[in-house]
Design a protein around this motif. Sequence first.
Motif, PDB file in Angstrom:
ATOM      1  N   SER A 105       0.796  -0.984   0.071  1.00 43.08           N
ATOM      2  CA  SER A 105      -0.102  -0.130  -0.091  1.00 43.08           C
ATOM      3  C   SER A 105       0.761   1.339  -0.195  1.00 43.08           C
ATOM      4  CB  SER A 105      -0.928   0.036   1.101  1.00 43.08           C
ATOM      5  OG  SER A 105      -0.441  -0.475   2.330  1.00 43.08           O
ATOM      6  N   THR A 106       2.072   1.257   0.000  1.00 40.87           N
ATOM      7  CA  THR A 106       2.946   2.183  -0.527  1.00 40.87           C
ATOM      8  C   THR A 106       2.911   2.779  -1.691  1.00 40.87           C
ATOM      9  OG1 THR A 106       4.867   0.875  -0.907  1.00 40.87           O
ATOM     10  CG2 THR A 106       4.819   1.300   1.704  1.00 40.87           C
ATOM     11  N   GLU A 107       3.681   3.910  -1.841  1.00 47.63           N
ATOM     12  CA  GLU A 107       3.553   4.565  -3.229  1.00 47.63           C
ATOM     13  C   GLU A 107       4.321   3.245  -4.227  1.00 47.63           C
ATOM     14  OE1 GLU A 107       4.015   9.079  -1.917  1.00 47.63           O
ATOM     15  OE2 GLU A 107       5.791   8.037  -2.535  1.00 47.63           O
ATOM     16  N   ILE A 108       5.607   2.937  -3.805  1.00 43.29           N
ATOM     17  CA  ILE A 108       5.968   1.820  -4.764  1.00 43.29           C
ATOM     18  C   ILE A 108       5.266   0.568  -4.939  1.00 43.29           C
ATOM     19  CG2 ILE A 108       7.968   0.306  -4.837  1.00 43.29           C
ATOM     20  CD1 ILE A 108       9.712   2.506  -3.679  1.00 43.29           C
ATOM     21  N   LEU A 157       2.102   0.238  -4.816  1.00 38.42           N
ATOM     22  CA  LEU A 157       0.935   0.448  -5.727  1.00 38.42           C
ATOM     23  C   LEU A 157       1.397   0.250  -6.999  1.00 38.42           C
ATOM     24  CD1 LEU A 157      -1.212   3.352  -3.999  1.00 38.42           C
ATOM     25  CD2 LEU A 157      -1.609   0.796  -4.106  1.00 38.42           C
ATOM     26  N   THR A 158       2.725   1.015  -7.406  1.00 38.76           N
ATOM     27  CA  THR A 158       2.945   0.951  -8.679  1.00 38.76           C
ATOM     28  C   THR A 158       3.143  -0.801  -9.150  1.00 38.76           C
ATOM     29  OG1 THR A 158       5.285   1.164  -8.370  1.00 38.76           O
ATOM     30  CG2 THR A 158       4.192   2.978  -8.617  1.00 38.76           C
ATOM     31  N   ILE A 207       1.368  -3.263  -7.930  1.00 41.56           N
ATOM     32  CA  ILE A 207      -0.111  -3.808  -8.492  1.00 41.56           C
ATOM     33  C   ILE A 207      -0.496  -3.509  -9.704  1.00 41.56           C
ATOM     34  CG2 ILE A 207      -2.300  -3.787  -7.359  1.00 41.56           C
ATOM     35  CD1 ILE A 207      -1.359  -3.438  -4.688  1.00 41.56           C
ATOM     36  N   ALA A 208       0.001  -1.929  -9.802  1.00 33.66           N
ATOM     37  CA  ALA A 208      -0.484  -1.540 -11.310  1.00 33.66           C
ATOM     38  C   ALA A 208       0.039  -2.263 -12.347  1.00 33.66           C
ATOM     39  CB  ALA A 208      -0.372   0.023 -11.162  1.00 33.66           C
ATOM     40  N   ASP A 215      -1.632  -4.982 -13.251  1.00 39.05           N
ATOM     41  CA  ASP A 215      -3.149  -4.949 -13.700  1.00 39.05           C
ATOM     42  C   ASP A 215      -3.293  -3.973 -14.986  1.00 39.05           C
ATOM     43  OD1 ASP A 215      -5.888  -4.605 -13.483  1.00 39.05           O
ATOM     44  OD2 ASP A 215      -6.009  -3.050 -11.689  1.00 39.05           O
ATOM     45  N   ASN A 216      -2.260  -2.881 -15.227  1.00 36.79           N
ATOM     46  CA  ASN A 216      -2.610  -2.499 -16.575  1.00 36.79           C
ATOM     47  C   ASN A 216      -1.169  -1.607 -16.665  1.00 36.79           C
ATOM     48  OD1 ASN A 216      -2.992  -0.652 -18.649  1.00 36.79           O
ATOM     49  ND2 ASN A 216      -5.004  -0.056 -17.991  1.00 36.79           N
ATOM     50  N   ILE A 275       0.338   2.426 -16.616  1.00 34.14           N
ATOM     51  CA  ILE A 275       1.231   2.559 -15.306  1.00 34.14           C
ATOM     52  C   ILE A 275       2.611   3.082 -16.096  1.00 34.14           C
ATOM     53  CG2 ILE A 275       2.500   0.337 -14.998  1.00 34.14           C
ATOM     54  CD1 ILE A 275       1.383   2.825 -12.370  1.00 34.14           C
ATOM     55  N   ALA A 298      -6.539   1.219 -14.268  1.00 28.77           N
ATOM     56  CA  ALA A 298      -6.153  -0.281 -13.646  1.00 28.77           C
ATOM     57  C   ALA A 298      -7.416  -0.872 -13.214  1.00 28.77           C
ATOM     58  CB  ALA A 298      -5.060  -0.205 -12.697  1.00 28.77           C
ATOM     59  N   MET A 345      -7.944  -2.032  -9.239  1.00 30.01           N
ATOM     60  CA  MET A 345      -7.582  -1.046  -8.376  1.00 30.01           C
ATOM     61  C   MET A 345      -8.598  -0.118  -8.018  1.00 30.01           C
ATOM     62  SD  MET A 345      -3.394  -0.643  -9.338  1.00 30.01           S
ATOM     63  CE  MET A 345      -2.785  -0.104  -7.617  1.00 30.01           C
ATOM     64  N   LEU A 368      -1.790   6.776  -8.002  1.00 31.09           N
ATOM     65  CA  LEU A 368      -0.763   6.569  -9.029  1.00 31.09           C
ATOM     66  C   LEU A 368      -0.395   7.903  -9.975  1.00 31.09           C
ATOM     67  CD1 LEU A 368      -1.668   3.007  -9.661  1.00 31.09           C
ATOM     68  CD2 LEU A 368       0.471   3.539  -8.555  1.00 31.09           C
ATOM     69  N   ARG A 394       8.742   8.043  -6.210  1.00 32.46           N
ATOM     70  CA  ARG A 394       7.766   7.328  -5.148  1.00 32.46           C
ATOM     71  C   ARG A 394       8.713   6.560  -4.252  1.00 32.46           C
ATOM     72  NH1 ARG A 394       5.413   6.728 -10.565  1.00 32.46           N
ATOM     73  NH2 ARG A 394       3.425   7.453 -10.654  1.00 32.46           N
ATOM     74  N   GLY A 395       8.254   6.548  -3.180  1.00 32.17           N
ATOM     75  CA  GLY A 395       8.993   5.807  -2.007  1.00 32.17           C
ATOM     76  C   GLY A 395       7.932   4.993  -1.305  1.00 32.17           C
ATOM     77  N   LEU A 396       8.298   4.876   0.165  1.00 30.48           N
ATOM     78  CA  LEU A 396       7.953   4.049   0.957  1.00 30.48           C
ATOM     79  C   LEU A 396       6.823   4.654   1.914  1.00 30.48           C
ATOM     80  CD1 LEU A 396      10.652   1.379   1.947  1.00 30.48           C
ATOM     81  CD2 LEU A 396       8.848   1.085   0.236  1.00 30.48           C
ATOM     82  N   ARG A 397       6.234   5.861   1.564  1.00 30.93           N
ATOM     83  CA  ARG A 397       5.331   6.293   2.048  1.00 30.93           C
ATOM     84  C   ARG A 397       3.801   5.724   1.840  1.00 30.93           C
ATOM     85  NH1 ARG A 397       8.737  10.305   1.098  1.00 30.93           N
ATOM     86  NH2 ARG A 397       8.102   9.906  -1.286  1.00 30.93           N
ATOM     87  N   LEU A 398       2.975   5.694   2.427  1.00 30.25           N
ATOM     88  CA  LEU A 398       1.498   5.059   2.273  1.00 30.25           C
ATOM     89  C   LEU A 398       1.206   5.851   1.059  1.00 30.25           C
ATOM     90  CD1 LEU A 398      -0.171   4.331   5.539  1.00 30.25           C
ATOM     91  CD2 LEU A 398       0.644   2.811   3.886  1.00 30.25           C
ATOM     92  N   GLY A 399       0.351   5.142  -0.140  1.00 29.88           N
ATOM     93  CA  GLY A 399       0.091   5.752  -1.082  1.00 29.88           C
ATOM     94  C   GLY A 399      -1.155   6.570  -1.077  1.00 29.88           C
TER      95      GLY A 399
END
Lengths: 314, 267
Positions: A156-159, A161-162, A164-165, A168-169, A173, B94, B97, B105, B112-117
């Motif tokens: 669920s972090t920014e990375i 999510l990328t 997962i994406a 997915d698509n 992305i 997507a 999602m 996204l 992009r890092g390890l912060r919550l999205g």
Amino acid sequence: MPISLFLHALEQGLVFGIMVLGVFITYKILDFPDLTVEGSFPLGAAVVAKVIFSGGDPLLGTFLAIIAGSLAGLITGLLHTKLKLTNLLSGILTMTLLYSVNLRIMGRPNIPLLGKVTLLGEIENYFPNLSMDYLIPFFFLFLVVILKFIIDYFLSTEIGLTIIATGDNEQMIKSLGVNTDLTKLMGLCISNALVALSGALFAQYSGFADVNMGLGTIVAGLACVIIGISIIKIPTIFWRTIAVLVGSLVYRLIMIIALRYGYSFGFKPGDLKMISVLLVIIALSVPFIKGKLNFADRFNLGRKDLQNNNGKEV
Amino acid sequence: MLIIKGLTKYFAKNSPHETLALDNFNLRVGKGDFVTIIGSNGAGKSTLLNLIAGTLQQDKGEIRLSGEMINNQPEYQRARWIGRVFQNPLLGTAPYMAVEENLSLSLKREKRGLRLGINENLRNFFREKLSELNLGLEDNISKKVGLLSGGQRQAMTMLMATMFKPKVLLLDEHTAALDPESSKKILKLTQDLVMERQGDLITLMVTHNMKQALEVGNRTVMMDRGRNIFDIQGEEREKINVDDLVRQFSILGNRKDKYIEDRMVLI
């Protein structure tokens, strides 16, 4: 049915559950059917067995196994992203390569660990008053839960999510500024690190490492993933990782029951792989038998070929 | 300023099927310009957008954005400045999602890092942005995008392509695959979102619809066989009507014999 059977299923379900989490990341998240796991599972076992057998620290050995696993994932990833080989071929090449590597590491096809101090032995020494029967499943449960939450958080972090994406698509992305080569590499490294950790723990749990112990890992992993997400259908990461772990427990229970009572039905131990495959087929065909596939089923089972493209409904 | 100089692209180069998709194409677009691009099938319109975005690599020529040469950067690097909406509404989002994950996204396109999205602040920001679409999506922020209609998904893609304040917005027949009602809504939304940026954005919109090409934006470019054959703006553009445009197309494209055919395709 004796309680010890349940305990065995619990222990094995949890140890293999780590592998299943790895398979989940490639197969369900990245949409990458990764055969590397057939080689990275025994790789983890080989590395830790070698270290323990040569008198090394089992914790260090387990740690090295994780590193080795992620390197295996890296090789598959580089074959796929840099040489543009298909995902299946990349995995097959690495898996076959690892067979030789594992033999090299161990120096022989099998290393027994009986009488050696393993990670589990060290933990037992730490809690001398507790019975091994309950200590081991508890330790595995503890480890699996921690890993589950780390994976949940990461995805669920920014990375995350990328990643997962990417599964997915991918086209989308890329157009949103993501280097999908990198996300695939990350996913494969993490997945195979988990699989190797699972192999390393299984070797210490069962008291040996064998070059052939990875045979059928991918089908077992897929079976667990598919059984799990057929049971629990809530499509959030939190529930999906729980689902695949539940799938792992159910699968091991079925396997242990088949081993224990299969004789009365004429089954032999060699039939276990066939039973795994039948489980996968049955789990995948349930929605067909029910007569329709809805969005949730497609989501769960990953039947991309059934998505229509008319833009109205997915 | 977006400057495209001598852009050339072949498909299946050095093979019997070699096709010249873009032929020494030139275009200069200033900040605030909204260019509509028309042309028949195979004129090179989509190829042009794919080259600007980096999905394809040119064989010759250069692309400069705000003075910086971008034509050798990979697609994911150019995405920091370029928002895109595709013809197929399924391509821009997507499906498995959540709405909020898709938006997250698209909002942060580098480092992009390890912060919550997703966090509460972002969620509120997304709700506010979604409510401007008037589709009720703000109440379904954790719904999977695959459960939305094509029109809703395209509206989301529009939002995702503009929300991060890009320098360039590329629209590739983004209303063509929708039903007339959704198509109208998306076009209106496009104009609103571009207006919001008040002359700070370069927009290129490919369309097959001549009427749309003249109604939307402030400049129209006509392409034929990979070349820029007709480029009008200002007063000249206001006076012209669809029929003139088709006639121009036949004359300039040296396709007098095809006037009727072009009329059928382009209007």
